[in-house]
Write a protein that holds these residues in place. Structure first.
Motif, PDB file in Angstrom:
ATOM      1  N   SER A  28     -58.703  44.947  30.841  1.00 33.03           N
ATOM      2  CA  SER A  28     -58.173  45.973  32.215  1.00 33.03           C
ATOM      3  C   SER A  28     -56.865  46.207  31.490  1.00 33.03           C
ATOM      4  O   SER A  28     -56.399  45.697  30.583  1.00 33.03           O
ATOM      5  N   PRO A  29     -56.214  47.425  31.951  1.00 33.77           N
ATOM      6  CA  PRO A  29     -54.959  47.764  31.592  1.00 33.77           C
ATOM      7  C   PRO A  29     -53.861  46.719  31.759  1.00 33.77           C
ATOM      8  O   PRO A  29     -53.043  46.512  30.846  1.00 33.77           O
ATOM      9  N   GLU A  30     -54.087  45.973  32.921  1.00 29.54           N
ATOM     10  CA  GLU A  30     -53.107  44.715  33.140  1.00 29.54           C
ATOM     11  C   GLU A  30     -53.195  43.702  32.141  1.00 29.54           C
ATOM     12  O   GLU A  30     -52.207  43.239  31.345  1.00 29.54           O
ATOM     13  N   THR A  31     -54.394  43.427  31.606  1.00 29.94           N
ATOM     14  CA  THR A  31     -54.573  42.529  30.412  1.00 29.94           C
ATOM     15  C   THR A  31     -53.960  43.066  29.129  1.00 29.94           C
ATOM     16  O   THR A  31     -53.385  42.266  28.453  1.00 29.94           O
ATOM     17  N   ILE A  32     -54.218  44.268  28.872  1.00 26.61           N
ATOM     18  CA  ILE A  32     -53.788  44.963  27.847  1.00 26.61           C
ATOM     19  C   ILE A  32     -52.189  44.932  27.865  1.00 26.61           C
ATOM     20  O   ILE A  32     -51.449  44.737  26.549  1.00 26.61           O
ATOM     21  N   VAL A  33     -51.563  45.242  28.957  1.00 24.57           N
ATOM     22  CA  VAL A  33     -50.220  45.228  28.974  1.00 24.57           C
ATOM     23  C   VAL A  33     -49.544  43.682  28.799  1.00 24.57           C
ATOM     24  O   VAL A  33     -48.722  43.452  27.890  1.00 24.57           O
ATOM     25  N   LYS A  34     -50.295  42.633  29.648  1.00 24.70           N
ATOM     26  CA  LYS A  34     -49.955  41.197  29.315  1.00 24.70           C
ATOM     27  C   LYS A  34     -50.055  40.934  27.486  1.00 24.70           C
ATOM     28  O   LYS A  34     -49.063  40.454  27.073  1.00 24.70           O
ATOM     29  N   LYS A  35     -51.077  41.375  26.975  1.00 27.39           N
ATOM     30  CA  LYS A  35     -51.479  40.940  25.462  1.00 27.39           C
ATOM     31  C   LYS A  35     -50.464  41.764  24.608  1.00 27.39           C
ATOM     32  O   LYS A  35     -50.037  41.317  23.616  1.00 27.39           O
ATOM     33  N   SER A  36     -50.124  42.964  24.819  1.00 22.31           N
ATOM     34  CA  SER A  36     -49.177  43.749  24.210  1.00 22.31           C
ATOM     35  C   SER A  36     -47.819  43.213  24.324  1.00 22.31           C
ATOM     36  O   SER A  36     -47.107  43.106  23.294  1.00 22.31           O
ATOM     37  N   ALA A  37     -47.492  42.797  25.400  1.00 20.77           N
ATOM     38  CA  ALA A  37     -46.141  42.456  25.856  1.00 20.77           C
ATOM     39  C   ALA A  37     -45.863  40.906  24.884  1.00 20.77           C
ATOM     40  O   ALA A  37     -45.102  40.458  24.249  1.00 20.77           O
ATOM     41  N   GLU A  38     -46.946  40.126  24.806  1.00 20.14           N
ATOM     42  CA  GLU A  38     -46.812  38.788  24.034  1.00 20.14           C
ATOM     43  C   GLU A  38     -46.767  39.057  22.657  1.00 20.14           C
ATOM     44  O   GLU A  38     -46.120  38.709  21.821  1.00 20.14           O
ATOM     45  N   ALA A  39     -47.666  40.330  22.222  1.00 23.84           N
ATOM     46  CA  ALA A  39     -47.353  40.707  20.890  1.00 23.84           C
ATOM     47  C   ALA A  39     -46.201  41.264  20.244  1.00 23.84           C
ATOM     48  O   ALA A  39     -45.472  40.973  19.094  1.00 23.84           O
ATOM     49  N   LEU A  40     -45.509  42.193  21.193  1.00 19.12           N
ATOM     50  CA  LEU A  40     -44.492  42.431  20.887  1.00 19.12           C
ATOM     51  C   LEU A  40     -43.134  41.447  21.009  1.00 19.12           C
ATOM     52  O   LEU A  40     -42.439  41.585  19.944  1.00 19.12           O
ATOM     53  N   GLU A  41     -43.074  40.495  21.813  1.00 17.81           N
ATOM     54  CA  GLU A  41     -42.279  39.347  21.766  1.00 17.81           C
ATOM     55  C   GLU A  41     -42.339  38.705  20.476  1.00 17.81           C
ATOM     56  O   GLU A  41     -41.415  38.068  19.831  1.00 17.81           O
ATOM     57  N   LYS A  42     -43.558  38.531  19.785  1.00 19.37           N
ATOM     58  CA  LYS A  42     -43.775  37.700  18.545  1.00 19.37           C
ATOM     59  C   LYS A  42     -43.722  38.627  17.188  1.00 19.37           C
ATOM     60  O   LYS A  42     -43.776  38.348  16.265  1.00 19.37           O
ATOM     61  N   GLY A  43     -43.845  40.155  17.524  1.00 21.67           N
ATOM     62  CA  GLY A  43     -43.800  40.980  16.390  1.00 21.67           C
ATOM     63  C   GLY A  43     -45.227  41.077  15.541  1.00 21.67           C
ATOM     64  O   GLY A  43     -45.203  41.214  14.532  1.00 21.67           O
ATOM     65  N   ASP A  44     -46.130  40.815  16.464  1.00 21.08           N
ATOM     66  CA  ASP A  44     -47.381  40.514  16.094  1.00 21.08           C
ATOM     67  C   ASP A  44     -48.230  41.832  16.006  1.00 21.08           C
ATOM     68  O   ASP A  44     -48.789  42.233  17.169  1.00 21.08           O
ATOM     69  N   VAL A  45     -48.111  42.576  14.953  1.00 18.70           N
ATOM     70  CA  VAL A  45     -48.511  43.871  14.942  1.00 18.70           C
ATOM     71  C   VAL A  45     -50.010  43.984  15.085  1.00 18.70           C
ATOM     72  O   VAL A  45     -50.727  44.997  15.660  1.00 18.70           O
ATOM     73  N   ASP A  46     -50.632  43.027  14.307  1.00 17.90           N
ATOM     74  CA  ASP A  46     -52.354  43.020  14.311  1.00 17.90           C
ATOM     75  C   ASP A  46     -52.739  42.976  15.823  1.00 17.90           C
ATOM     76  O   ASP A  46     -53.715  43.834  16.115  1.00 17.90           O
ATOM     77  N   ASN A  47     -52.247  42.280  16.735  1.00 18.64           N
ATOM     78  CA  ASN A  47     -52.582  41.996  18.050  1.00 18.64           C
ATOM     79  C   ASN A  47     -52.195  43.139  18.882  1.00 18.64           C
ATOM     80  O   ASN A  47     -52.730  43.451  19.872  1.00 18.64           O
ATOM     81  N   LEU A  48     -51.082  43.741  18.650  1.00 17.47           N
ATOM     82  CA  LEU A  48     -50.450  44.963  19.364  1.00 17.47           C
ATOM     83  C   LEU A  48     -51.515  46.169  19.151  1.00 17.47           C
ATOM     84  O   LEU A  48     -51.868  46.821  20.070  1.00 17.47           O
ATOM     85  N   THR A  49     -51.655  46.367  17.588  1.00 16.18           N
ATOM     86  CA  THR A  49     -52.483  47.573  17.448  1.00 16.18           C
ATOM     87  C   THR A  49     -53.815  47.541  17.674  1.00 16.18           C
ATOM     88  O   THR A  49     -54.612  48.524  17.532  1.00 16.18           O
ATOM     89  N   ARG A  50     -54.530  46.258  18.108  1.00 15.03           N
ATOM     90  CA  ARG A  50     -55.956  46.127  18.166  1.00 15.03           C
ATOM     91  C   ARG A  50     -56.389  47.134  19.473  1.00 15.03           C
ATOM     92  O   ARG A  50     -57.490  47.269  19.752  1.00 15.03           O
ATOM     93  N   TYR A  51     -55.513  47.421  20.303  1.00 13.00           N
ATOM     94  CA  TYR A  51     -55.603  48.272  21.577  1.00 13.00           C
ATOM     95  C   TYR A  51     -55.376  49.607  21.301  1.00 13.00           C
ATOM     96  O   TYR A  51     -55.644  50.213  22.188  1.00 13.00           O
ATOM     97  N   PHE A  52     -54.966  50.015  20.222  1.00 14.79           N
ATOM     98  CA  PHE A  52     -54.647  51.521  19.901  1.00 14.79           C
ATOM     99  C   PHE A  52     -55.795  52.488  20.016  1.00 14.79           C
ATOM    100  O   PHE A  52     -56.885  51.767  19.319  1.00 14.79           O
ATOM    101  N   PHE A  53     -55.746  53.480  20.242  1.00 14.89           N
ATOM    102  CA  PHE A  53     -56.930  54.387  19.863  1.00 14.89           C
ATOM    103  C   PHE A  53     -57.099  54.865  18.667  1.00 14.89           C
ATOM    104  O   PHE A  53     -55.989  54.583  17.844  1.00 14.89           O
ATOM    105  N   LYS A  54     -58.182  55.350  18.434  1.00 15.41           N
ATOM    106  CA  LYS A  54     -58.340  55.537  16.698  1.00 15.41           C
ATOM    107  C   LYS A  54     -57.301  56.398  16.127  1.00 15.41           C
ATOM    108  O   LYS A  54     -56.941  56.483  14.986  1.00 15.41           O
ATOM    109  N   THR A  55     -56.615  57.354  17.058  1.00 13.19           N
ATOM    110  CA  THR A  55     -55.399  58.125  16.692  1.00 13.19           C
ATOM    111  C   THR A  55     -54.429  57.665  17.643  1.00 13.19           C
ATOM    112  O   THR A  55     -55.018  57.845  18.936  1.00 13.19           O
ATOM    113  N   VAL A  56     -53.279  57.555  17.474  1.00 18.45           N
ATOM    114  CA  VAL A  56     -52.354  57.124  18.626  1.00 18.45           C
ATOM    115  C   VAL A  56     -50.979  58.061  18.198  1.00 18.45           C
ATOM    116  O   VAL A  56     -50.681  58.127  17.243  1.00 18.45           O
ATOM    117  N   GLU A  57     -50.465  58.424  19.436  1.00 18.72           N
ATOM    118  CA  GLU A  57     -48.850  59.100  19.256  1.00 18.72           C
ATOM    119  C   GLU A  57     -47.990  58.114  19.363  1.00 18.72           C
ATOM    120  O   GLU A  57     -47.898  57.447  20.294  1.00 18.72           O
TER     121      GLU A  57
END
Length: 142
Positions: A28-57
């Motif tokens: 869900s969007p809420e889960t993506i926000v939570k996981k993205s927040a965790e990834a941002l705090e760790k600088g974990d690019v792989d887990n952050l970008t796993r939710y990116f669309f095939k092309t992202v602005e």
């Protein structure tokens, strides 16, 4: 006749299992926000970008462009090498229909940044389609 019925039954079972699998693993969007927040705090690019669309602005410190997921990984890795994250706080988030957003503050060792994440849902799957990192001073000048 029994063999044909068994084939239909197994086919139907596999179809239901594949659909159930899609629903179970749908974030869900809420889960993506939570996981993205965790990834941002760790600088974990792989887990952050796993939710990116095939092309992202991506708007990174005022430099805005469209990137593939692979390019986004390289771009954000470079950012996090220069800006070691310490903490990320979600300040605002919301969702309406097939879109959602989250805005937060990324505290790094060398400064504060405002992070904006914009998501959309297509074909039952939610993706990050726009991602921004701006210096906090650009938003709140002193």
């Amino acid at each position: 006749m029994l063999r044909k019925s068994l084939v239909y039954f197994i086919s139907a079972l596999l179809l239901m299992a594949s659909k159930a699998d899609t629903l179970v693993y749908q974030d869900s969007p809420e889960t993506i926000v939570k996981k993205s927040a965790e990834a941002l705090e760790k600088g974990d690019v792989d887990n952050l970008t796993r939710y990116f669309f095939k092309t992202v602005e991506i708007d990174l410190l005022g430099d805005e462009n469209f990137y593939s997921q692979a390019q986004a990984v390289l771009l954000l890795r470079s950012f996090f090498e220069k800006n070691i994250p310490v903490k990320f706080t979600v300040n605002h988030q919301g969702a309406k229909d097939l879109t959602a957003f989250a805005i937060g503050t990324l505290q790094c060792k060398n400064g504060l940044f405002r992070v904006s994440i914009f998501m959309k849902t297509e074909q039952g799957k939610t993706y990050i389609h726009q991602f921004r990192i701006e210096p906090e001073t650009a938003i709140n000048p002193k």
